[in-house]
Design a protein around this motif. Structure first.
Motif, PDB file in Angstrom:
ATOM      1  N   ASP A 634      -8.200  -6.913   0.142  1.00  0.00           N
ATOM      2  CA  ASP A 634      -8.165  -5.779   1.289  1.00  0.00           C
ATOM      3  C   ASP A 634      -7.976  -6.591   2.651  1.00  0.00           C
ATOM      4  OD1 ASP A 634      -8.248  -3.402   2.611  1.00  0.00           O
ATOM      5  OD2 ASP A 634     -10.203  -2.650   1.925  1.00  0.00           O
ATOM      6  N   GLY A 635      -8.115  -5.794   3.677  1.00  0.00           N
ATOM      7  CA  GLY A 635      -7.765  -6.369   4.860  1.00  0.00           C
ATOM      8  C   GLY A 635      -9.081  -5.519   5.811  1.00  0.00           C
ATOM      9  N   ASN A 636      -9.366  -5.812   6.831  1.00  0.00           N
ATOM     10  CA  ASN A 636     -10.420  -4.787   7.689  1.00  0.00           C
ATOM     11  C   ASN A 636      -9.552  -3.928   8.424  1.00  0.00           C
ATOM     12  OD1 ASN A 636      -9.138  -6.474   9.776  1.00  0.00           O
ATOM     13  ND2 ASN A 636     -11.191  -7.085  10.620  1.00  0.00           N
ATOM     14  N   ILE A 637     -10.373  -3.030   9.315  1.00  0.00           N
ATOM     15  CA  ILE A 637      -9.510  -1.785   9.849  1.00  0.00           C
ATOM     16  C   ILE A 637      -8.401  -2.415  10.813  1.00  0.00           C
ATOM     17  CG2 ILE A 637     -11.396  -1.494  11.743  1.00  0.00           C
ATOM     18  CD1 ILE A 637      -9.570   1.094   9.637  1.00  0.00           C
ATOM     19  N   HIS A 638      -8.700  -3.501  11.523  1.00  0.00           N
ATOM     20  CA  HIS A 638      -7.919  -4.230  12.401  1.00  0.00           C
ATOM     21  C   HIS A 638      -6.602  -4.622  11.714  1.00  0.00           C
ATOM     22  CE1 HIS A 638     -11.169  -3.631  15.451  1.00  0.00           C
ATOM     23  NE2 HIS A 638     -12.035  -4.331  14.680  1.00  0.00           N
ATOM     24  N   SER A 639      -6.551  -5.029  10.743  1.00  0.00           N
ATOM     25  CA  SER A 639      -5.651  -5.333   9.837  1.00  0.00           C
ATOM     26  C   SER A 639      -4.478  -4.571   9.599  1.00  0.00           C
ATOM     27  CB  SER A 639      -5.861  -5.992   8.520  1.00  0.00           C
ATOM     28  OG  SER A 639      -6.372  -4.891   7.559  1.00  0.00           O
ATOM     29  N   LEU A 640      -4.814  -3.206   9.992  1.00  0.00           N
ATOM     30  CA  LEU A 640      -3.754  -2.140   9.684  1.00  0.00           C
ATOM     31  C   LEU A 640      -2.539  -2.087  10.779  1.00  0.00           C
ATOM     32  CD1 LEU A 640      -6.146   1.092   8.945  1.00  0.00           C
ATOM     33  CD2 LEU A 640      -4.539  -0.359   7.317  1.00  0.00           C
ATOM     34  N   ALA A 641      -2.940  -2.820  11.953  1.00  0.00           N
ATOM     35  CA  ALA A 641      -1.957  -3.180  12.821  1.00  0.00           C
ATOM     36  C   ALA A 641      -1.115  -4.311  12.502  1.00  0.00           C
ATOM     37  CB  ALA A 641      -2.235  -3.466  14.290  1.00  0.00           C
ATOM     38  N   GLY A 642      -1.501  -5.012  11.486  1.00  0.00           N
ATOM     39  CA  GLY A 642      -0.729  -6.337  10.946  1.00  0.00           C
ATOM     40  C   GLY A 642       0.824  -5.926  10.585  1.00  0.00           C
ATOM     41  N   ASN A 643       1.180  -4.865  10.266  1.00  0.00           N
ATOM     42  CA  ASN A 643       2.386  -4.419   9.673  1.00  0.00           C
ATOM     43  C   ASN A 643       3.336  -4.644  10.871  1.00  0.00           C
ATOM     44  OD1 ASN A 643       4.383  -3.267   7.956  1.00  0.00           O
ATOM     45  ND2 ASN A 643       4.560  -1.600   9.738  1.00  0.00           N
ATOM     46  N   TYR A 644       2.789  -4.841  12.166  1.00  0.00           N
ATOM     47  CA  TYR A 644       3.675  -4.934  13.600  1.00  0.00           C
ATOM     48  C   TYR A 644       3.406  -6.336  14.060  1.00  0.00           C
ATOM     49  CZ  TYR A 644       4.035  -0.044  12.458  1.00  0.00           C
ATOM     50  OH  TYR A 644       4.015   1.195  11.871  1.00  0.00           O
ATOM     51  N   ALA A 645       2.235  -6.767  13.856  1.00  0.00           N
ATOM     52  CA  ALA A 645       2.008  -8.367  14.488  1.00  0.00           C
ATOM     53  C   ALA A 645       0.652  -8.492  14.153  1.00  0.00           C
ATOM     54  CB  ALA A 645       2.177  -8.011  16.033  1.00  0.00           C
ATOM     55  N   TYR A 646       0.307  -9.782  14.239  1.00  0.00           N
ATOM     56  CA  TYR A 646      -1.173 -10.378  13.893  1.00  0.00           C
ATOM     57  C   TYR A 646      -1.806 -10.610  15.104  1.00  0.00           C
ATOM     58  CZ  TYR A 646      -4.368 -13.832  12.210  1.00  0.00           C
ATOM     59  OH  TYR A 646      -5.599 -14.749  11.822  1.00  0.00           O
ATOM     60  N   ASN A 647      -3.098 -10.277  14.996  1.00  0.00           N
ATOM     61  CA  ASN A 647      -4.212 -10.670  15.948  1.00  0.00           C
ATOM     62  C   ASN A 647      -5.182 -11.274  15.591  1.00  0.00           C
ATOM     63  OD1 ASN A 647      -5.701 -11.011  18.296  1.00  0.00           O
ATOM     64  ND2 ASN A 647      -5.958  -8.412  18.625  1.00  0.00           N
ATOM     65  N   GLY A 648      -5.272 -12.655  15.710  1.00  0.00           N
ATOM     66  CA  GLY A 648      -6.250 -13.520  15.255  1.00  0.00           C
ATOM     67  C   GLY A 648      -7.653 -13.437  15.643  1.00  0.00           C
ATOM     68  N   GLU A 649      -7.575 -12.741  16.693  1.00  0.00           N
ATOM     69  CA  GLU A 649      -9.017 -12.132  17.196  1.00  0.00           C
ATOM     70  C   GLU A 649     -10.214 -11.372  16.362  1.00  0.00           C
ATOM     71  OE1 GLU A 649     -10.651 -13.397  19.846  1.00  0.00           O
ATOM     72  OE2 GLU A 649      -8.753 -14.827  20.114  1.00  0.00           O
ATOM     73  N   ASP A 650      -9.078 -10.262  15.631  1.00  0.00           N
ATOM     74  CA  ASP A 650     -10.187  -9.404  14.642  1.00  0.00           C
ATOM     75  C   ASP A 650      -9.400  -9.166  13.293  1.00  0.00           C
ATOM     76  OD1 ASP A 650      -8.199  -7.949  15.480  1.00  0.00           O
ATOM     77  OD2 ASP A 650      -9.499  -6.818  17.019  1.00  0.00           O
ATOM     78  N   ASN A 651      -7.970  -9.490  13.232  1.00  0.00           N
ATOM     79  CA  ASN A 651      -7.428  -9.175  11.726  1.00  0.00           C
ATOM     80  C   ASN A 651      -8.029 -10.247  10.750  1.00  0.00           C
ATOM     81  OD1 ASN A 651      -5.406  -9.305   9.729  1.00  0.00           O
ATOM     82  ND2 ASN A 651      -3.949  -8.766  11.224  1.00  0.00           N
ATOM     83  N   ARG A 652      -8.422  -9.429   9.902  1.00  0.00           N
ATOM     84  CA  ARG A 652      -9.353 -10.040   8.849  1.00  0.00           C
ATOM     85  C   ARG A 652      -8.712 -10.051   7.322  1.00  0.00           C
ATOM     86  NH1 ARG A 652      -9.669 -12.726  12.435  1.00  0.00           N
ATOM     87  NH2 ARG A 652     -11.611 -13.804  13.275  1.00  0.00           N
ATOM     88  N   THR A 653      -8.892 -10.935   6.561  1.00  0.00           N
ATOM     89  CA  THR A 653      -8.575 -10.860   5.040  1.00  0.00           C
ATOM     90  C   THR A 653     -10.002 -10.647   4.536  1.00  0.00           C
ATOM     91  OG1 THR A 653      -6.394 -11.922   4.855  1.00  0.00           O
ATOM     92  CG2 THR A 653      -7.795 -11.852   2.822  1.00  0.00           C
ATOM     93  N   VAL A 654      -9.953  -9.546   3.474  1.00  0.00           N
ATOM     94  CA  VAL A 654     -11.336  -9.395   2.688  1.00  0.00           C
ATOM     95  C   VAL A 654     -10.988  -9.699   1.477  1.00  0.00           C
ATOM     96  CG1 VAL A 654     -13.153  -7.882   1.890  1.00  0.00           C
ATOM     97  CG2 VAL A 654     -11.879  -7.410   4.243  1.00  0.00           C
ATOM     98  N   ALA A 655     -11.942 -10.624   0.778  1.00  0.00           N
ATOM     99  CA  ALA A 655     -11.749 -11.236  -0.808  1.00  0.00           C
ATOM    100  C   ALA A 655     -13.155 -11.265  -1.394  1.00  0.00           C
ATOM    101  CB  ALA A 655     -11.559 -12.952  -0.625  1.00  0.00           C
ATOM    102  N   VAL A 656     -13.023 -10.945  -2.678  1.00  0.00           N
ATOM    103  CA  VAL A 656     -14.087 -11.266  -3.591  1.00  0.00           C
ATOM    104  C   VAL A 656     -14.185 -12.530  -4.006  1.00  0.00           C
ATOM    105  CG1 VAL A 656     -12.669 -10.448  -5.618  1.00  0.00           C
ATOM    106  CG2 VAL A 656     -15.198 -10.190  -5.651  1.00  0.00           C
ATOM    107  N   SER A 657     -15.444 -13.090  -3.996  1.00  0.00           N
ATOM    108  CA  SER A 657     -15.524 -14.612  -4.379  1.00  0.00           C
ATOM    109  C   SER A 657     -15.553 -14.807  -5.944  1.00  0.00           C
ATOM    110  CB  SER A 657     -16.770 -15.025  -3.763  1.00  0.00           C
ATOM    111  OG  SER A 657     -17.979 -14.307  -4.589  1.00  0.00           O
ATOM    112  N   THR A 658     -15.148 -15.851  -6.028  1.00  0.00           N
ATOM    113  CA  THR A 658     -15.151 -16.276  -7.472  1.00  0.00           C
ATOM    114  C   THR A 658     -16.499 -16.305  -7.898  1.00  0.00           C
ATOM    115  OG1 THR A 658     -14.979 -18.532  -6.779  1.00  0.00           O
ATOM    116  CG2 THR A 658     -12.876 -17.534  -7.707  1.00  0.00           C
ATOM    117  N   ALA A 659     -17.485 -16.755  -7.134  1.00  0.00           N
ATOM    118  CA  ALA A 659     -18.898 -16.624  -7.585  1.00  0.00           C
ATOM    119  C   ALA A 659     -19.527 -15.546  -7.946  1.00  0.00           C
ATOM    120  CB  ALA A 659     -19.928 -17.254  -6.562  1.00  0.00           C
TER     121      ALA A 659
END
Length: 681
Positions: A634-659
């Motif tokens: 998933d991405g966080n809520i700010h990632s939804l704007a990532g379709n049009y551009a990336y903002n490194g301040e708050d665009n985040r990838t969400v991952a489940v850990s292998t642990a």
């Protein structure tokens, strides 16, 4: 240097000078990884051997997700939500594998996922000159036909063996480049392990596109060939460890689509037409599903997977509408386009492609609604439409067929049409009725195409008659029609086939109009704009996503939200504090029964700055050593704007850990043989 306002990077990014691709931004192709840039940002970069090994382990799932090989015996790591449709297809009222999960205790219990295919890139070759030469000075529909024919010829020559390989010519930079991607494909993909759905969906729609998260969104598949697990010596190493704050991470997968390189008129069309329309449609469809599913527990089970998809899409388009209406984004876009046009002024080879794009978009506004609503949406009608079209296209030379029906594309289409995948009649009728009613609403009851579509029937009556009367839910019947070709289709009295035959003639006319007035001109214009970008800013720019293999680099990092720093991770024990006892925050059964055994300090989910988008679901999160430490879901809520551009301040990838996944395999949904395979030397 980082820009601190949320959309400050957005407008700057749109002009695409190299300096605008800030640290962590970019979905890079493997044949153009920016090693020098990463070395400047992080002090190191992976070498070619590292890239080759990772590329060989990366998997594209044709159901729309990404994945990776994680053992020498074809074992594939992906997300739970990427196998949910498989679990739903294999379930019935007695065995609900989506609800309670699935664990294959032996290889014999690993079950085929209908319609699923796993693909691994084996080569990428630039065919731009060949494609552009074939198009030459052609314009409009003629240009589209010439390009389609060239693509088919290149794909056919590249993959004469369509049983084990697949070739795909991919359009990059909107038409600025064309690359031939060659894949080794595996058409027998089986489910191995999946947790109960409540473990993946804890928090439900409220938590979707948000963080902190407590989601065990991971599952395992296996690729088979000739009845045996595929040998995959080049696979990622499983590392069940917690991520380290600040460490470099790579996400390797197949981002679906982005629209970061659109022209101003295309952005305006998205803002004014497509995004708000999608938001409204998915909102109403969601309501219809909720109402229908409330009628019985059986309907609640049968409609769940569809409702989950609708709710996810709705949230995406709400976020896109918000981004498109941000005034900062709009003004930055205009300034960026003006800058590039200024740099290109006087270049006779480029001319004024932006004006050409404006004219193409203006023409498309008159065609868009007809093209969209003349294609009813339901599983059964989808079978009918593709069977009808394939029957006609297969009578034509390979180079004269519509896209999606070339020799290189037919094997996957055949698999998707003929694999046994159950269709729930009331779900299909609900979807068909909805889209028919929306077609009448948006085109109007007096529209000639609506009269063609509905005749004298109501959307409700037509949908009920079609679903009740069709035999397309039977894979044997579909196989008979496929093998019988055009003669069988022409002779069929199945009501879905009859409607699809009638609509196919008109749809072909619409395709020709769109190709002549929009697709041909916009591809030509964007090709020249790509040339202008290369001339102005160099060729070290990443293209928009195309559901082909990409790599992004970033790091484990939180972000500031309303003045507070969001932590980088959640712990497995935190789910008990988050639980309320009421859906969607009710504890999964395995978490209740195994609480005393579970290690509460294991990292559950975590966030990184990697640049991803839909289609990256299931992508491995890889560390510097080439080990897999998570799966992006998933991405966080700010990632939804990532379709049009990336903002490194708050665009985040969400991952489940292998642990966390290992804790699931060890304690929650025990699979000792799978654990041993993951740790085999």
């Amino acid at each position: 240097m980082r820009l601190t306002t949320r959309f400050a990077l957005l407008g700057t990014m749109l002009s695409l000078p190299l300096s605008a691709a800030r640290a962590d931004e970019g979905m890079w192709t493997f044949d153009a990884f920016p090693a020098a840039k990463m070395r400047a940002d992080y002090g190191f970069a992976p070498d070619q051997a590292w890239l080759d090994r990772v590329r060989a382990s990366a998997v594209r799932l044709t159901g729309g997700c990404s994945a990776s090989f994680v053992s020498a015996s074809g074992l594939i790591l992906t997300n739970h939500h990427c196998v949910a449709s498989c679990l739903q297809d294999l379930s019935d009222n007695a065995d609900d594998y989506l609800a309670r999960g699935y664990t294959a205790r032996t290889r014999e219990e690993e079950r085929l996922c209908p319609g699923q295919q796993a693909e691994v890139v084996t080569s990428i070759r630039d065919v731009t000159a060949q494609v552009k030469a074939a198009v030459g000075a052609a314009t409009g529909l003629a240009a589209v036909k010439a390009r389609t024919a060239a693509n088919a010829q290149i794909e056919g020559a590249g993959c004469p063996d369509t049983k084990t390989t697949r070739c795909q010519v991919v359009t990059l930079y909107g038409g600025g480049q064309f690359k031939l991607y060659t894949y080794r494909k595996y058409s027998d993909v089986r489910i191995v392990w999946a947790p109960e759905s409540r473990a993946q969906q804890f928090g439900g729609d409220p938590d979707n596109f948000n963080f902190p998260r407590y989601s065990l969104d991971g599952s395992f598949l296996r690729a088979y060939e000739n009845g045996k697990p595929v040998a995959t010596p080049r696979h990622l190493t499983w590392a069940a460890r917690a991520p380290v704050d600040g460490e470099a991470t790579f996400v390797v997968g197949n981002p679906g689509t982005t629209e970061r390189l659109l022209t101003g008129s295309q952005f305006a069309f998205a803002r004014q037409v497509t995004a708000p329309l999608d938001s409204l449609l998915f909102s109403e469809l969601r309501g219809r599903f909720i109402s229908a599913m409330a009628q019985s527990p059986q309907r609640a089970r049968e409609g769940k997977e569809d409702l989950d998809g609708v709710e996810n899409s709705l949230k995406v388009y709400i976020g896109r509408v918000k981004a498109l209406n941000d005034p900062t984004l709009s003004s930055k876009l205009a300034a960026a386009e003006a800058d590039l046009r200024g740099r290109s002024r006087g270049n006779a080879a480029i001319g004024d492609p932006w004006a050409d794009a404006d004219r193409a978009v203006a023409a498309y506004r008159n065609l868009y609604l007809t093209q969209r609503f003349l294609r009813p949406r339901s599983d059964l009608y989808g079978y009918a439409a593709r069977l009808v079209r394939a029957a006609e296209e297969r009578t034509r030379p390979n180079g004269e067929r519509l896209p999606g029906y070339s020799d290189s594309a037919l094997p996957l289409l055949e698999k998707q049409l003929l694999d046994a995948s159950p269709v729930t009649p009331w779900v299909d009728q609900l979807k068909l009725e909805f889209w028919l009613s929306k077609a009448r609403e948006y085109l109007g009851p007096d529209d000639a195409d609506i009269k063609l579509l509905l005749g004298r029937e109501s959307p409700e009556g037509l949908a009920a008659r079609l679903v009740a009367g069709t035999r397309l839910g039977d894979p044997a019947f579909r196989r008979t029609l496929w093998q019988g070709g055009k003669a069988a289709i022409d002779a069929s009295t199945d009501p879905m086939i009859v409607l699809a035959r009638k609509l196919d003639v008109r749809d072909r006319q619409i395709i020709a109009l769109v190709d002549e007035q929009y697709t041909g001109p916009i591809t030509s214009a964007r090709s020249k704009i790509a040339d202008a970008r290369f001339a102005a800013y160099g060729d070290t720019l990443y293209p928009d996503a195309t559901f082909t293999l990409r790599i992004s680099y970033g790091k484990v990092a939180g972000w500031m939200e309303r003045g507070k720093m969001v932590p980088t991770r959640t712990l497995m024990g935190g789910i008990y504090d988050r639980a309320t006892g009421s859906a969607p925050f009710d504890l999964p059964t395995a978490f209740v029964t195994n609480r005393a055994k579970l290690n509460p300090d294991v990292t559950y989910d975590f966030v990184t700055t990697n640049d991803i988008i839909g289609g990256n679901s299931g992508s491995p999160v890889i560390d510097r050593a080439g080990n897999v430490i998570g799966a992006a879901f998933d991405g966080n809520i700010h990632s939804l704007a990532g379709n049009y551009a990336y903002n490194g301040e708050d665009n985040r990838t969400v991952a489940v850990s292998t642990a966390a996944l290992e804790e699931g395999l060890r304690i929650l949904y025990p699979a000792p043989a799978l654990l041993a395979e993951l740790h085999a030397k």
